[in-house]
Design a protein around this motif. Structure first.
Motif, mmCIF file in Angstrom:
data_model
loop_
_atom_site.group_PDB
_atom_site.id
_atom_site.type_symbol
_atom_site.label_atom_id
_atom_site.label_comp_id
_atom_site.label_asym_id
_atom_site.label_seq_id
_atom_site.Cartn_x
_atom_site.Cartn_y
_atom_site.Cartn_z
ATOM 1 N N TYR A 1 -1.139 -8.276 12.644
ATOM 2 C CA TYR A 1 0.072 -7.508 12.957
ATOM 3 C C TYR A 1 -0.256 -6.410 13.965
ATOM 4 C CZ TYR A 1 4.080 -4.379 12.454
ATOM 5 O OH TYR A 1 5.164 -3.579 12.716
ATOM 6 N N VAL B 1 3.737 -3.577 7.161
ATOM 7 C CA VAL B 1 2.402 -3.466 6.562
ATOM 8 C C VAL B 1 2.485 -3.668 5.048
ATOM 9 C CG1 VAL B 1 0.359 -2.023 6.283
ATOM 10 C CG2 VAL B 1 1.633 -1.934 8.414
ATOM 11 N N PHE C 1 -4.724 -5.272 11.260
ATOM 12 C CA PHE C 1 -3.715 -4.404 11.883
ATOM 13 C C PHE C 1 -4.294 -3.904 13.208
ATOM 14 C CE2 PHE C 1 -1.985 -0.236 12.829
ATOM 15 C CZ PHE C 1 -0.664 -0.253 12.416
ATOM 16 N N LEU D 1 -4.201 2.853 6.614
ATOM 17 C CA LEU D 1 -4.212 1.527 5.992
ATOM 18 C C LEU D 1 -4.648 1.577 4.536
ATOM 19 C CD1 LEU D 1 -5.640 -0.491 9.008
ATOM 20 C CD2 LEU D 1 -3.260 -0.415 8.187
ATOM 21 N N ILE E 1 -7.076 -4.198 4.420
ATOM 22 C CA ILE E 1 -6.532 -4.396 5.767
ATOM 23 C C ILE E 1 -7.518 -3.843 6.794
ATOM 24 C CG2 ILE E 1 -4.633 -3.929 7.345
ATOM 25 C CD1 ILE E 1 -2.818 -3.571 4.908
#
Length: 214
Positions: free
Chosen positions: A78, A92, A114, A131, A138
Motif C-alpha cells: 500500500y 492501513v 507500507f 505503523l 507492517i
C-alpha cells in the motif's frame, strides 16, 4: 538477512496529470490490458499490463532494502502517508485486519508493506511509530524523494501535494493496494471500494489459484 545493495539510480519522474490517467486506467480489474495469443488454443487472451519493477528504499529500521529482499513472500503493498487524515488510516487498518484473517482462518501468511508517498516528513522513526499503532508486522518503506517517485512510477501510483500552507500540506493519491506474488509480480490491484472481508476473500482466491497452478 537484508541485503545492503544499491541498484543503479534512475532519473526522478514527476507524477502529474499523466499519473492520474494511469491510476484511472489501471485500478483493479478495470485497468487496461494488452492482448496476446494463448499458447494452447491460439486464441486472443488478455494479459495483465506490466506494473511494478525494481526499487531501492529505506525501511523503518533505517536499512537499505530492494525488491529482492521480498522474494519468496506474498506481499500486500500500500502507498500512503502517516499524516493522511482519513482514507489512509482506514486502508492501513484494513490491511492489518486482512493479514490477521488470512493467518488465523486460513493459515496463510501475507507480508504487509507500507510505502510512504511523503518521504520528506515520514522518516524511518515516524514510519515505525505510526505503523506500530496498527500492526508491528507492517513493513514501512521510505527514502529519498527521487527513489519513492521512481517506485510510484513503476507501480502506476498517482500522488501530489495539495492544500499547501508552508510546511503543512496534504497528499492526494490513488490509494492503490497491490497483491504481489513470491516472484514480486503484481497479481491484483485493489481500490478503496473493498472492505477487509471482501479483500480477504479476493486475496484468498488468488492464493488458492496460485497453489493450483504451482
Amino acid at each position: 538477512m537484508l541485503k545492503h545493495r544499491l541498484l543503479a539510480p534512475r532519473p526522478p519522474i514527476l507524477l502529474g496529470f499523466g499519473g492520474l490517467l494511469a491510476f484511472l486506467h489501471y485500478n483493479d480489474e478495470r485497468r487496461a490490458v494488452k492482448i496476446g495469443k494463448d499458447s494452447y488454443t491460439g486464441s486472443d487472451t488478455a494479459a495483465a499490463p506490466i506494473i511494478g519493477g525494481p526499487f531501492t528504499l529505506v525501511n523503518s529500521e533505517n536499512q537499505i532494502v530492494n525488491e529482492q529482499d521480498f522474494l519468496g513472500n506474498w506481499v500486500l503493498l500500500y502507498f500512503g502517508y502517516t499524516s493522511s487524515p482519513d482514507i489512509g488510516p482506514d486502508q492501513v487498518r484494513i490491511m492489518a485486519k486482512v493479514i490477521d484473517t488470512l493467518e488465523a482462518k486460513e493459515n496463510l501468511k501475507v507480508l504487509p508493506v507500507f510505502v510512504t508517498i511523503d518521504p520528506q516528513r515520514d522518516t524511518p522513526a515516524q514510519l515505525r511509530a505510526y505503523l506500530k499503532e496498527f500492526d508491528p508486522r507492517i513493513v514501512g518503506l521510505g527514502g529519498p524523494v527521487s527513489a519513492v517517485r521512481q517506485m510510484a512510477q513503476e507501480y502506476r501510483v498517482y500522488f501530489k501535494k495539495v492544500e499547501e500552507e508552508g510546511d503543512d500540506y496534504l497528499v492526494e493519491s490513488s490509494h492503490s493496494m497491490y497483491l504481489i506474488d513470491p516472484k514480486m509480480k503484481v497479481v491484483r490491484c485493489f481500490g478503496v471500494e473493498y472492505n477487509a472481508e471482501q479483500l480477504s476473500k479476493e486475496i484468498l482466491k488468488e492464493l488458492k489459484k496460485h497453489q493450483v497452478n504451482a
